[in-house]
Design a protein around this motif. Sequence first.
Motif, PDB file in Angstrom:
ATOM      1  N   PRO A  49       1.191  96.095  14.832  1.00 45.53           N
ATOM      2  CA  PRO A  49       0.934  97.305  15.622  1.00 45.53           C
ATOM      3  C   PRO A  49      -0.544  97.706  15.611  1.00 45.53           C
ATOM      4  CG  PRO A  49       2.914  97.583  14.301  1.00 45.53           C
ATOM      5  CD  PRO A  49       2.270  96.293  13.864  1.00 45.53           C
ATOM      6  N   ALA A  50      -1.218  97.472  14.507  1.00 42.17           N
ATOM      7  CA  ALA A  50      -2.640  97.823  14.419  1.00 42.17           C
ATOM      8  C   ALA A  50      -3.475  96.968  15.382  1.00 42.17           C
ATOM      9  CB  ALA A  50      -3.143  97.652  12.989  1.00 42.17           C
ATOM     10  N   LEU A  51      -3.184  95.673  15.457  1.00 48.20           N
ATOM     11  CA  LEU A  51      -3.914  94.802  16.383  1.00 48.20           C
ATOM     12  C   LEU A  51      -3.608  95.191  17.823  1.00 48.20           C
ATOM     13  CD1 LEU A  51      -5.724  92.447  17.088  1.00 48.20           C
ATOM     14  CD2 LEU A  51      -3.765  90.918  16.732  1.00 48.20           C
ATOM     15  N   ARG A  52      -2.358  95.488  18.106  1.00 46.49           N
ATOM     16  CA  ARG A  52      -1.972  95.924  19.449  1.00 46.49           C
ATOM     17  C   ARG A  52      -2.746  97.184  19.839  1.00 46.49           C
ATOM     18  NH1 ARG A  52       1.936  99.565  21.504  1.00 46.49           N
ATOM     19  NH2 ARG A  52       2.630  98.999  23.588  1.00 46.49           N
ATOM     20  N   ALA A  53      -2.868  98.113  18.918  1.00 45.08           N
ATOM     21  CA  ALA A  53      -3.607  99.348  19.188  1.00 45.08           C
ATOM     22  C   ALA A  53      -5.073  99.045  19.478  1.00 45.08           C
ATOM     23  CB  ALA A  53      -3.476 100.301  18.014  1.00 45.08           C
ATOM     24  N   ARG A  54      -5.685  98.160  18.703  1.00 40.80           N
ATOM     25  CA  ARG A  54      -7.099  97.817  18.928  1.00 40.80           C
ATOM     26  C   ARG A  54      -7.287  97.165  20.294  1.00 40.80           C
ATOM     27  NH1 ARG A  54      -6.643  95.799  13.558  1.00 40.80           N
ATOM     28  NH2 ARG A  54      -7.022  93.670  14.284  1.00 40.80           N
ATOM     29  N   ILE A  55      -6.360  96.304  20.671  1.00 43.61           N
ATOM     30  CA  ILE A  55      -6.441  95.636  21.975  1.00 43.61           C
ATOM     31  C   ILE A  55      -6.331  96.669  23.097  1.00 43.61           C
ATOM     32  CG2 ILE A  55      -5.246  94.054  23.548  1.00 43.61           C
ATOM     33  CD1 ILE A  55      -4.462  92.426  20.993  1.00 43.61           C
ATOM     34  N   LYS A  56      -5.383  97.597  22.964  1.00 45.17           N
ATOM     35  CA  LYS A  56      -5.189  98.613  23.993  1.00 45.17           C
ATOM     36  C   LYS A  56      -6.410  99.521  24.125  1.00 45.17           C
ATOM     37  CE  LYS A  56      -1.289 100.470  24.801  1.00 45.17           C
ATOM     38  NZ  LYS A  56       0.050 100.859  25.158  1.00 45.17           N
TER      39      LYS A  56
END
Length: 83
Positions: A49-56
């Motif tokens: 979820p942390a990587l997804r947030a950074r990508i978004k």
Amino acid sequence: MSGARGKRIAIGVRPPVNAHAEAWVRQGDADDLQKGDLYTARLTLDITPALRARIKVSAFTQGVTVAELLRGLLEREFPETTN
């Protein structure tokens, strides 16, 4: 109740066609068809979820969608080779 079955209710006159609105709607359909022609394979990845947030956040700050951001990244990392 039997008398109500045969009763007709007028719906009203259809509003006039707005040519500009019709063209705008049809343009969206054409854009979707072009995307479908270009991108026909789906790739699914499990990420944190942390990587997804950074990508978004990165996509948002660049003014692109996540899909556009990732397609560009993958294109740079895996360029099409010419023989």
